[in-house]
Design a protein around this motif. Structure first.
Motif, short mmCIF file in Angstrom:
data_model
loop_
_atom_site.label_atom_id
_atom_site.label_comp_id
_atom_site.label_asym_id
_atom_site.label_seq_id
_atom_site.Cartn_x
_atom_site.Cartn_y
_atom_site.Cartn_z
N VAL A 26 44.10 28.17 38.58
CA VAL A 26 43.74 26.94 39.45
C VAL A 26 42.17 27.32 39.89
N VAL A 27 41.71 28.53 40.20
CA VAL A 27 40.34 28.81 40.52
C VAL A 27 39.39 28.40 39.55
N ALA A 28 39.84 28.38 38.14
CA ALA A 28 38.82 27.76 37.14
C ALA A 28 38.31 26.28 37.47
N THR A 29 39.18 25.33 38.14
CA THR A 29 39.18 24.33 38.48
C THR A 29 38.01 24.07 39.82
N ALA A 30 38.39 24.90 40.51
CA ALA A 30 37.58 24.96 41.82
C ALA A 30 36.37 25.77 41.79
N LEU A 31 36.04 26.29 40.94
CA LEU A 31 34.59 27.05 40.67
C LEU A 31 33.47 26.03 41.09
N SER A 32 33.60 24.93 40.74
CA SER A 32 32.19 24.07 41.21
C SER A 32 32.22 23.88 42.84
N THR A 33 33.41 23.76 43.39
CA THR A 33 33.50 23.74 44.69
C THR A 33 33.09 24.99 45.45
N ILE A 34 33.53 26.10 44.85
CA ILE A 34 33.18 27.33 45.38
C ILE A 34 31.94 27.71 45.22
N LEU A 45 30.79 33.71 40.28
CA LEU A 45 31.72 32.90 39.91
C LEU A 45 32.27 33.69 38.89
N GLU A 46 31.86 34.29 37.88
CA GLU A 46 32.58 35.01 36.83
C GLU A 46 33.35 36.22 37.21
N TRP A 47 32.87 36.82 38.38
CA TRP A 47 33.74 38.05 39.26
C TRP A 47 34.85 37.35 39.81
N THR A 48 34.70 36.08 40.42
CA THR A 48 35.80 35.45 41.13
C THR A 48 37.06 35.25 40.27
N VAL A 49 36.81 34.91 38.91
CA VAL A 49 37.84 35.02 37.92
C VAL A 49 38.22 36.25 37.40
N ASN A 50 37.18 37.02 37.05
CA ASN A 50 37.56 38.47 36.29
C ASN A 50 38.01 39.24 37.15
N SER A 51 37.83 39.36 38.73
CA SER A 51 38.45 40.38 39.39
C SER A 51 39.92 40.37 39.49
N ALA A 144 53.26 26.13 34.96
CA ALA A 144 52.22 26.49 35.89
C ALA A 144 50.90 26.25 35.15
N VAL A 145 50.93 26.48 33.74
CA VAL A 145 49.89 26.43 33.03
C VAL A 145 49.63 24.92 32.80
N LEU A 146 50.44 24.10 32.80
CA LEU A 146 50.31 22.67 32.38
C LEU A 146 49.52 22.09 33.94
N ALA A 147 50.16 22.63 34.90
CA ALA A 147 49.57 22.08 36.14
C ALA A 147 48.24 22.57 36.24
#
Length: 147
Positions: A26-34, A45-51, A144-147
């Motif tokens: 879900v964070v991937a979809t929120a990256l632009s808002t973040i 942003l990369e570290w937000t996902v990678n961490s 969850a993957v589909l959502a």
């Protein structure tokens, strides 16, 4: 074990798995808002996902070993509490540094939840019913993957 207890175990482990899998994506979809709200750079942003991903992957075997050593149910609950607490910290993060740290903590909680959820199912269901239970568990995680 009673069928009601097994049903609860299946429901709770599947829900926990759903939360962990959904949060990973879900964070991937929120990256632009973040980026907009916290003024993040591309690297942040990369570290937000990678961490999350790195802490989850690195601690996955450790989570299973902790379950063997200190009790699978106890460590599963501890992982859920860490994951939920870290999720609250993510929601309250006012800077990218705090968000990245909270995401790493989320990954650590997820590393306890996922392997121990499967072991909880394996223990709760007899061999004849285990395949069906794991299929339902995996199907809910897949949602969850589909959502």
């Amino acid at each position: 074990m009673k069928n009601i207890s097994r049903t609860w175990i299946l429901a709770l482990t599947a829900l926990a798995s759903f939360m962990v899998a959904l949060d990973a994506l879900v964070v991937a979809t929120a990256l632009s808002t973040i980026r907009r709200d916290l003024g993040a750079t591309v690297e942040q942003l990369e570290w937000t996902v990678n961490s999350y991903t790195l802490s989850f992957a690195v601690l996955l075997l450790t989570g299973a070993a902790l379950g063997d050593r200190f009790g699978r149910r106890r460590m599963f609950v501890a992982g859920l509490l860490v994951f939920i607490g870290a999720s609250a910290l993510c929601a309250l993060a006012s800077s990218m540094e705090w968000l990245i740290a909270a995401r790493a903590l989320q990954g650590a909680g997820a590393a306890l939840v996922m392997p121990l959820a499967v072991t909880q199912l394996s223990i709760a269901f007899p061999a004849a019913e285990r395949g069906r239970a794991l299929g339902i568990f995996s199907g809910i995680s897949g949602l969850a993957v589909l959502a």
